[in-house]
Motif scaffolding. Structure first.
Motif, PDB file in Angstrom:
ATOM      1  N   VAL A  20      -5.113   8.031   2.156  1.00 14.43           N
ATOM      2  CA  VAL A  20      -4.442   7.068   3.029  1.00 14.43           C
ATOM      3  C   VAL A  20      -5.390   6.656   4.147  1.00 14.43           C
ATOM      4  O   VAL A  20      -5.951   7.506   4.839  1.00 14.43           O
ATOM      5  N   THR A  21      -5.542   5.364   4.332  1.00 15.53           N
ATOM      6  CA  THR A  21      -6.352   4.858   5.442  1.00 15.53           C
ATOM      7  C   THR A  21      -5.474   4.044   6.381  1.00 15.53           C
ATOM      8  O   THR A  21      -4.375   3.627   6.015  1.00 15.53           O
ATOM      9  N   GLY A  22      -5.969   3.832   7.593  1.00 13.86           N
ATOM     10  CA  GLY A  22      -5.273   2.972   8.550  1.00 13.86           C
ATOM     11  C   GLY A  22      -4.177   3.670   9.330  1.00 13.86           C
ATOM     12  O   GLY A  22      -3.712   3.141  10.330  1.00 13.86           O
ATOM     13  N   ALA A  23      -3.743   4.827   8.861  1.00 13.76           N
ATOM     14  CA  ALA A  23      -2.516   5.401   9.405  1.00 13.76           C
ATOM     15  C   ALA A  23      -2.749   6.506  10.431  1.00 13.76           C
ATOM     16  O   ALA A  23      -2.124   6.523  11.491  1.00 13.76           O
ATOM     17  N   ALA A  25      -6.656  -2.628   7.168  1.00 13.29           N
ATOM     18  CA  ALA A  25      -5.462  -1.949   6.696  1.00 13.29           C
ATOM     19  C   ALA A  25      -4.644  -1.432   7.878  1.00 13.29           C
ATOM     20  O   ALA A  25      -5.147  -0.666   8.690  1.00 13.29           O
ATOM     21  N   LEU A  26      -3.395  -1.869   7.959  1.00 15.68           N
ATOM     22  CA  LEU A  26      -2.461  -1.220   8.873  1.00 15.68           C
ATOM     23  C   LEU A  26      -2.092   0.124   8.230  1.00 15.68           C
ATOM     24  O   LEU A  26      -2.012   1.143   8.889  1.00 15.68           O
ATOM     25  N   VAL A  27      -1.926   0.050   6.935  1.00 11.01           N
ATOM     26  CA  VAL A  27      -1.845   1.238   6.089  1.00 11.01           C
ATOM     27  C   VAL A  27      -2.400   0.844   4.724  1.00 11.01           C
ATOM     28  O   VAL A  27      -2.044  -0.212   4.202  1.00 11.01           O
ATOM     29  N   GLY A  28      -3.279   1.652   4.188  1.00 12.41           N
ATOM     30  CA  GLY A  28      -3.766   1.422   2.831  1.00 12.41           C
ATOM     31  C   GLY A  28      -3.708   2.732   2.058  1.00 12.41           C
ATOM     32  O   GLY A  28      -4.061   3.778   2.596  1.00 12.41           O
ATOM     33  N   VAL A  29      -3.237   2.663   0.838  1.00  7.56           N
ATOM     34  CA  VAL A  29      -3.102   3.888   0.041  1.00  7.56           C
ATOM     35  C   VAL A  29      -3.813   3.702  -1.290  1.00  7.56           C
ATOM     36  O   VAL A  29      -3.574   2.717  -2.001  1.00  7.56           O
ATOM     37  N   PHE A  30      -4.681   4.630  -1.584  1.00  8.59           N
ATOM     38  CA  PHE A  30      -5.384   4.628  -2.864  1.00  8.59           C
ATOM     39  C   PHE A  30      -4.871   5.811  -3.674  1.00  8.59           C
ATOM     40  O   PHE A  30      -4.917   6.964  -3.226  1.00  8.59           O
ATOM     41  N   VAL A  31      -4.385   5.511  -4.858  1.00  7.99           N
ATOM     42  CA  VAL A  31      -3.876   6.550  -5.755  1.00  7.99           C
ATOM     43  C   VAL A  31      -4.753   6.573  -6.999  1.00  7.99           C
ATOM     44  O   VAL A  31      -5.028   5.514  -7.581  1.00  7.99           O
ATOM     45  N   ALA A  32      -5.228   7.746  -7.382  1.00  8.50           N
ATOM     46  CA  ALA A  32      -6.078   7.853  -8.576  1.00  8.50           C
ATOM     47  C   ALA A  32      -5.623   9.036  -9.419  1.00  8.50           C
ATOM     48  O   ALA A  32      -5.463  10.155  -8.907  1.00  8.50           O
ATOM     49  N   ALA A  77      -9.460   2.241   9.745  1.00  7.97           N
ATOM     50  CA  ALA A  77      -8.644   1.264   9.024  1.00  7.97           C
ATOM     51  C   ALA A  77      -9.431   0.611   7.880  1.00  7.97           C
ATOM     52  O   ALA A  77      -8.973  -0.371   7.310  1.00  7.97           O
ATOM     53  N   ALA A  78     -10.603   1.150   7.552  1.00  6.41           N
ATOM     54  CA  ALA A  78     -11.401   0.561   6.472  1.00  6.41           C
ATOM     55  C   ALA A  78     -10.851   0.976   5.109  1.00  6.41           C
ATOM     56  O   ALA A  78     -10.137   1.974   4.989  1.00  6.41           O
ATOM     57  N   CYS A  79     -11.181   0.197   4.105  1.00  6.80           N
ATOM     58  CA  CYS A  79     -10.650   0.440   2.756  1.00  6.80           C
ATOM     59  C   CYS A  79     -11.456   1.482   1.972  1.00  6.80           C
ATOM     60  O   CYS A  79     -10.880   2.346   1.306  1.00  6.80           O
ATOM     61  N   LEU A 115     -10.291  -3.465  -4.847  1.00  7.19           N
ATOM     62  CA  LEU A 115     -10.340  -3.113  -3.422  1.00  7.19           C
ATOM     63  C   LEU A 115     -11.469  -3.880  -2.734  1.00  7.19           C
ATOM     64  O   LEU A 115     -11.279  -4.499  -1.686  1.00  7.19           O
ATOM     65  N   ALA A 116     -12.638  -3.861  -3.363  1.00  6.59           N
ATOM     66  CA  ALA A 116     -13.796  -4.522  -2.753  1.00  6.59           C
ATOM     67  C   ALA A 116     -13.560  -6.019  -2.626  1.00  6.59           C
ATOM     68  O   ALA A 116     -13.975  -6.655  -1.653  1.00  6.59           O
ATOM     69  N   ALA A 117     -12.863  -6.574  -3.589  1.00  8.29           N
ATOM     70  CA  ALA A 117     -12.612  -8.020  -3.595  1.00  8.29           C
ATOM     71  C   ALA A 117     -11.637  -8.440  -2.505  1.00  8.29           C
ATOM     72  O   ALA A 117     -11.443  -9.625  -2.270  1.00  8.29           O
ATOM     73  N   ASN A 118     -11.040  -7.469  -1.858  1.00 14.97           N
ATOM     74  CA  ASN A 118     -10.024  -7.783  -0.857  1.00 14.97           C
ATOM     75  C   ASN A 118     -10.380  -7.248   0.533  1.00 14.97           C
ATOM     76  O   ASN A 118      -9.555  -7.197   1.423  1.00 14.97           O
TER      77      ASN A 118
END
Lengths: 261, 161, 786
Positions: free
Chosen positions: A197-200, A180-187, A115-117, A90-93
């Motif tokens: 969910v971010t950006g949404a 992120a227009l939409v970003g989803v982190f699943v853990a 909209a941040a990651c 994530l950080a690398a992107n």
């Protein structure tokens, strides 16, 4: 820009003292703050730069927890957070290489751009945000767009991420800003799955609890079949209407689950 | 006003600056190093990329005061000591990787860091790494090609005709 | 063996060395002694009445030297429009005033109504913010259709309505009506050509300086055409005669059309520097650029094609609304008319064509030329329409095009231009070879297996470049001639300075132009330098736009060089004691034909300046010649483009997999530079098709006002491009046989991209007739939902 002084303390204690001054504001990597200063959207009297404080730059993993100093840059996290590969990826992107060399995790979490990651990672990981005065659970930290539980003058000194069994972050980029227009982190953790969910949403980063419940029983993309979010409450702008954002949350969540396998 | 001291292109410099003096302003106005360009105000175009302590940064999004004690390299410091073009600069000329030249300093500074980190990047890796550098003239074709060539890769087969 | 010298050689660019080492000198890199700084106060509403402006507090602020408002420009000229379009009733277009600083009303977000001069930039900005003003906001007109409705709010109160002109052009009405009445099939399409912002990476800058001693003003500016700025600003705005006005455009960081025009800021800093007797500098921020640089495109069109039973094109009819914005920018009125309507025949022998264009004032930034200027709009309409016709008729889109190609030249179109040369079959053949069309279905299947929809889109284009024959454009309303000029100054030792009216801001003139002169004289390019961008050094020039530099200014340079050769031969004949007719120039040597008697270039040039042994009774000493060149026709570059895309059916995201361009530019001087121009044009065309969109809300607020919302193409948005220019049919009417290549990529690429996406969707089982650009993921996804 309006005029202001810059102070560059080398310890958290000195930074806290400096932030006690009238109209003082913390400066992390400045990748968001400096553009807004240029647009004259903020008028601090003193900017307290945190970039010389070495004590908040460390990254280390122990006992299943990855601890990242609030002053660690995105580039450092990308390079040194190998214990939590989804987070390093994530950080690398985030942004671009030059932005990653200045922007910090503490700055990102303090700003809480919708909209941040990083907010998605912190919330999906059930991270603990450590400040100079206290520890705040991610679930209690994010309070809506650009709003957090931080008090004035409080500095994010560390973020502690419990390392999951499996995780992935998938970002669908806004074509102009590349946020992120939409970003989803699943853990996936032993006690369940968390989906952030971010950006949404108009409320900023959020947990998609129906998806978490479904995935906690069956951690596969097919577990999400039939699940969708309503368009109501989603952001609408030039780049995406609310219904499209809601749709993308579903698609990105499935892709994140697949990527996490 | 505060005094800042740093090394720029190998030379020690010391100047009084205001708190709100950006690195771009410091380089361009105080040091007359006008090769670092300003193409936007939202930290996106990358025309201002310089190296600070060995890392690429956007000079428009960093205050001069934050560079206290730093080693700074700008486009003016990229040629070989004898004044000839460096490998990357030469590759940009050889492969027509620039047209109006305005984004070029930032492109060269970014490309130099890419090749340090990744000595033989793929086309995809180059395009990804250039996310923060906008060029309006070249369509990126010859920039990507120049960077591949600078890394020693054979570019003769790229989009022949 | 490729040439390494002269015309046709892919020489590396000499200008690159300074750009690669940070030694370029752009306008903002210039600072002069005593310089002051300017900040404009710009309207934050789209439309409003200026009730009051109180500058008294701001004037008392630190460092403030003077504050100007519209009142200071009363009695001073406004910014002129360079082209008078006559409407279909024979009436001249409506031409509202455009004051340097707004007077009475503000008419778009960004319209400047006050300006502060101060010792530092931040002081100027602080004071601009402290100006107290009362602007009563009025309802704004943004949408063109709404602007034309009865009773609509008027952008200009002194005009009867918001219609600038209602223009009609082409075949007789009866012929067009007949074609449609007898058609076996009619295809209709309504589409938008999205508003764009040119976004050269260098924002505009203007630095005005006044010399009290000789009453001369100098303007350093980011311009594509310094002489045009001198002419317009001097003669129409400030009333300064040319000999008291110098305009310098040094290194310019890209233009793409938007640096053609004469802007308020240029006139302002020149005016203010005379008032203050101090140099005044203004540097645009990118945010300011979005609301003050002229925008491009912004057409809404309905277009119809009539076909007979054999699928021959028999008639074409268009109806376009063209946005002018709030004021008429320098060339604005000519773009949707003479640079658009005249290209509607495209590559096809459609016998009856009628073009209708209504130009409309709205409360938005003025709209003017952007790379291609009118021709991309024409190409997009026509090539989308032909693709739609092919789909409706169930025929192959390439075959339908081929069937209707113009195949004999010269060809006079029903829209007033005569194509001198071209070979549309050849470029299409070349294109099909480049893209491996036979293999496409297999590639489509491979994508399908990965869950992606693959599409192939093709189009042709024709453009009119080498702008332009002065007598013709004069009849059409141009208020200037469109020739160009060059002076070839040969120095005593044989080195040469060529002063050209064209301006290079990325096009590589400093490298390519010497190649031509070197070829003609047989000497090395290193002996030749190009001088451009300074009205005090160059006789005259109309600048660089419309892919005209080499075709027009290059032709002037050829003519001047021919004069040099003629005179040099006279000198050589004297030195060699031979008849002038027997002197041949080859490889820098003047030789008496059929003998080994020769004299070197340098001996002749030295003799010209040290005329000890010289035919002084016949010719003057010195070796310097000037030529003006006025083209007899436009040039007509053409080509065929193809794009292959993959659509993600879940998200609507489109990936451009490949892009191929087969162009006919006539002769080519430097193929490396030509290819670079095409690459850049294609990327801008892909930008228009996929990413870029300048959007206003209903109140006239600019929503895409920074790179956070205006999507610029980045490296990862485009593939490597395949380009070819081997199908060359040289221009018949200029001495180099060149056609121009600067705009082709931007003109030819948007329809190929859109056609490819529609091919992907339709082949994937969806029925989608059209999607308006840009094809953002959201729009594609929405179209897929039906």
């Amino acid at each position: 820009m309006y005029s202001f002084e810059i102070e560059s303390p080398v310890s958290v204690a000195d930074a806290v003292a400096a932030l006690g001054k009238e109209e003082a504001q913390a400066l992390g990597g400045g990748q968001t703050l400096i553009p807004s200063l240029k647009a004259r959207l903020a008028a601090p009297a003193v900017l307290v730069s945190l970039s010389k404080i070495d004590e908040i730059k460390g990254i280390s993993a122990a006992d299943g927890v990855l601890s990242i100093g609030g002053g660690a840059t995105h580039a450092s996290v990308a390079a040194e957070a190998g214990a939590y590969p989804a987070l390093a990826a994530l950080a690398a992107n985030i942004g671009d290489p030059a932005v990653r060399n200045r922007g910090t995790i503490g700055g990102s979490l303090a700003n809480n751009d919708p909209a941040a990651c990083y907010p998605a990672a912190a919330l999906a990981s059930g991270a603990t945000i450590v400040t100079n005065t206290r520890e705040i659970a991610a679930d209690d930290y994010f309070e809506g767009m650009f709003t957090t539980a931080l008090e004035d003058g409080e500095i994010v000194t560390e973020v502690r991420f419990p390392i999951p069994e499996k995780a992935a972050y998938v970002k669908f980029e806004q074509p102009a800003s590349r946020f992120a227009l939409v970003g989803v982190f699943v853990a996936k953790y032993p006690d369940g799955v968390r989906v952030a969910v971010t950006g949404a949403s108009e409320e900023g980063v959020f947990r998609w609890e129906e998806a978490e419940a479904a995935l906690s029983g069956n951690f596969s993309a097919s577990a999400l079949d039939g699940l969708s979010l309503p368009a109501e409450g989603m952001m609408g702008d030039l780049h995406a209407a609310p219904d499209y954002r809601a749709h993308l949350v579903g698609v990105m969540t499935r892709r994140a689950v697949t990527a996490a396998q | 006003m505060t005094k800042v001291t740093m090394t720029v292109n190998g030379k020690a410099v010391s100047k009084e600056v205001s708190g709100n003096t950006l690195m771009t302003e410091f380089l361009r106005d105080a040091l007359h190093l006008t090769g670092t360009h300003v193409g936007c105000d939202t930290s996106q175009c990358g025309a201002c990329v310089i190296h600070v302590d060995g890392k690429s940064v956007k000079a428009c999004t960093m205050f001069a005061a934050e560079a206290e004690g730093a080693e700074v390299v700008t486009i003016e410091g990229m040629a070989n000591p004898d004044g000839s073009l460096s490998v990357i600069q030469q590759a940009f000329q050889d492969h027509h990787g620039l047209q109006c030249g305005f984004c070029t300093p930032g492109m060269v500074m970014t490309a130099a860091k890419l090749l340090e980190e990744n000595p033989s990047p793929s086309e995809h890796e180059i395009r990804d790494y250039l996310e923060g550098n906008i060029c309006r003239c070249t369509g990126y074709h010859n920039i990507v090609k120049a960077i591949m060539a600078a890394s020693g890769q054979d570019v003769s087969g790229i989009a022949a005709e | 063996m490729p040439k390494d010298h002269g015309i046709g050689a892919a020489q590396k660019r000499r200008e690159d060395v300074r750009f690669l080492t940070g030694a370029g000198q752009y306008t903002d890199d210039i600072s002069v002694y005593g310089q002051t700084y300017c900040a404009f106060l710009r309207s934050d509403v789209a439309h409003g009445t200026i009730k009051s402006i109180d500058t008294s507090d701001a004037e008392a602020m630190p460092g403030v030297l003077r504050i100007f408002t519209g009142k200071d420009f009363e009695g001073i000229g406004g910014l002129p429009c360079g082209w008078q379009v006559t409407d279909k009733h024979g009436e001249p277009m409506k031409e509202p005033g455009h004051p340097v600083l707004a007077q009475g009303k503000v008419r778009h977000v960004g319209d400047p109504f006050a300006a502060v001069i101060a010792e530092t930039l931040e002081e100027a900005r602080d004071a601009a913010e402290a100006i107290v003003y009362d602007i009563e906001e009025l309802p704004a007109v943004v949408n063109m259709k709404a602007a034309l409705e009865e009773g609509a709010v008027k952008v200009h109160d002194d005009l009867s309505d918001n219609l600038c002109y209602d223009w009609q052009f082409g075949s007789d009405q009866a012929d067009v009506d007949k074609a449609f009445a007898e058609a076996a099939h009619v295809t209709t399409l309504e589409l938008v050509n999205n508003r764009l912002v040119a976004n050269p990476m260098e924002p505009r800058v203007a630095l005005g300086e006044y010399n009290r001693a000789n009453d001369e003003s100098t303007l350093y500016t980011t311009s594509q055409n310094p002489h045009v700025i001198r002419l317009l600003m001097g003669a129409f705005v400030l009333g300064i005669p040319e000999h008291k006005l110098r305009v310098v455009a040094p290194d310019v960081g890209g233009g793409f059309g938007t640096k053609i025009f004469h802007y308020a800021e240029e006139a302002f800093v020149t005016f203010a520097s005379r008032q203050l007797n101090r140099p005044v500098k203004w540097t645009s921020t990118r945010s300011e650029a979005f609301m003050s640089d002229a925008h491009g495109r912004d057409h809404v069109t309905k277009i119809e094609l009539a076909l007979d039973a054999e699928n021959n094109f028999t008639g074409l009819r268009t109806d376009t609304l063209a946005n002018m914005g709030a004021y008429l920018s320098t060339f604005s009125s000519s773009i949707p008319t003479w640079l658009h309507g005249t290209l509607m025949a495209g590559n096809y022998k459609t016998p009856a064509i009628q073009v209708n264009v209504k130009a409309v004032f709205t409360n938005t930034v003025p709209v003017d030329a952007y790379r291609g200027a009118g021709r991309p709009e024409a190409t997009f309409q026509l090539e989308r329409l032909v693709d739609k016709a092919a789909r409706e008729l169930g025929v192959d889109p390439i075959a339908l095009r081929r069937q209707n190609f113009i195949d004999s030249f010269p060809y006079a179109t029903p829209v007033a231009v005569e194509y001198d040369t071209g070979d549309y079959v050849a470029t299409m053949d070349k294109l099909e070879e480049m893209i491996d069309r036979q293999g496409f279905e297999a590639r489509r299947e491979e994508s399908r297996k990965r869950g992606k929809l693959r599409g192939l889109g093709v189009n042709c284009y024709i453009e009119a470049c080498g702008i332009a024959p002065s007598n013709l454009v004069g009849q059409l309303g141009a208020r200037a001639g469109l020739y160009d000029a060059a002076t070839v100054r040969v120095n005593a030792t044989g080195s040469i300075s060529v002063m050209v009216g064209a301006h290079s801001h990325g096009q590589g003139h400093e490298t390519a132009f010497p190649q031509v002169v070197a070829e003609m004289l047989g000497i090395d390019e290193s002996m030749i330098d190009i001088v451009h961008g300074d009205t005090s050094k160059i006789p005259f020039g109309m600048g660089t736009y419309g892919s005209r530099s080499l075709a027009v200014c290059g032709s002037a340079m050829v003519r001047a060089t021919e004069k040099i050769i003629n005179k040099a031969k006279k000198i050589a004949s004297h030195l060699l004691e031979a008849a002038e007719a027997d002197i041949e120039l080859k490889d820098g040597q003047f030789t008496v034909a059929g003998t080994d008697k020769s004299v070197a270039w340098g001996d002749v040039t030295l003799a010209a300046y040290v005329p000890h042994n010289y035919p002084l009774e016949e010719i003057e000493p010195g070796l310097e010649e000037t030529a003006f060149y006025d083209p007899s026709n436009f040039t007509y570059p053409s080509g065929a483009y193809a794009c292959e895309v993959e659509v993600d059916p879940e998200t609507g995201r489109v990936e451009i997999l490949s892009f191929a361009a087969a162009d006919d530019f006539g002769n080519v001087v430097n193929p490396m530079i030509v290819e670079g121009q095409v690459h850049g044009g294609i990327a801008q065309g892909i930008g228009q098709a996929m990413l870029e969109n300048c959007v206003y809300d209903e109140n006239g607020q600019l929503l895409s006002a920074s790179y956070m919302d205006y999507a610029m193409p980045r490296a990862e948005d485009v593939p490597f491009f395949q380009v070819d220019h081997s199908c060359a049919t040289p221009c018949t009417h200029n001495p180099l046989g060149v056609k121009g290549c600067g705009e082709a990529g931007a003109i030819g690429s948007p329809p190929a991209v859109v056609n490819a996406v529609l091919d992907a969707l339709n082949a994937g089982g969806m029925t989608v007739d059209h999607i308006d650009m840009p094809l953002s993921p959201h729009r594609v996804w929405k179209a897929m939902q039906g």
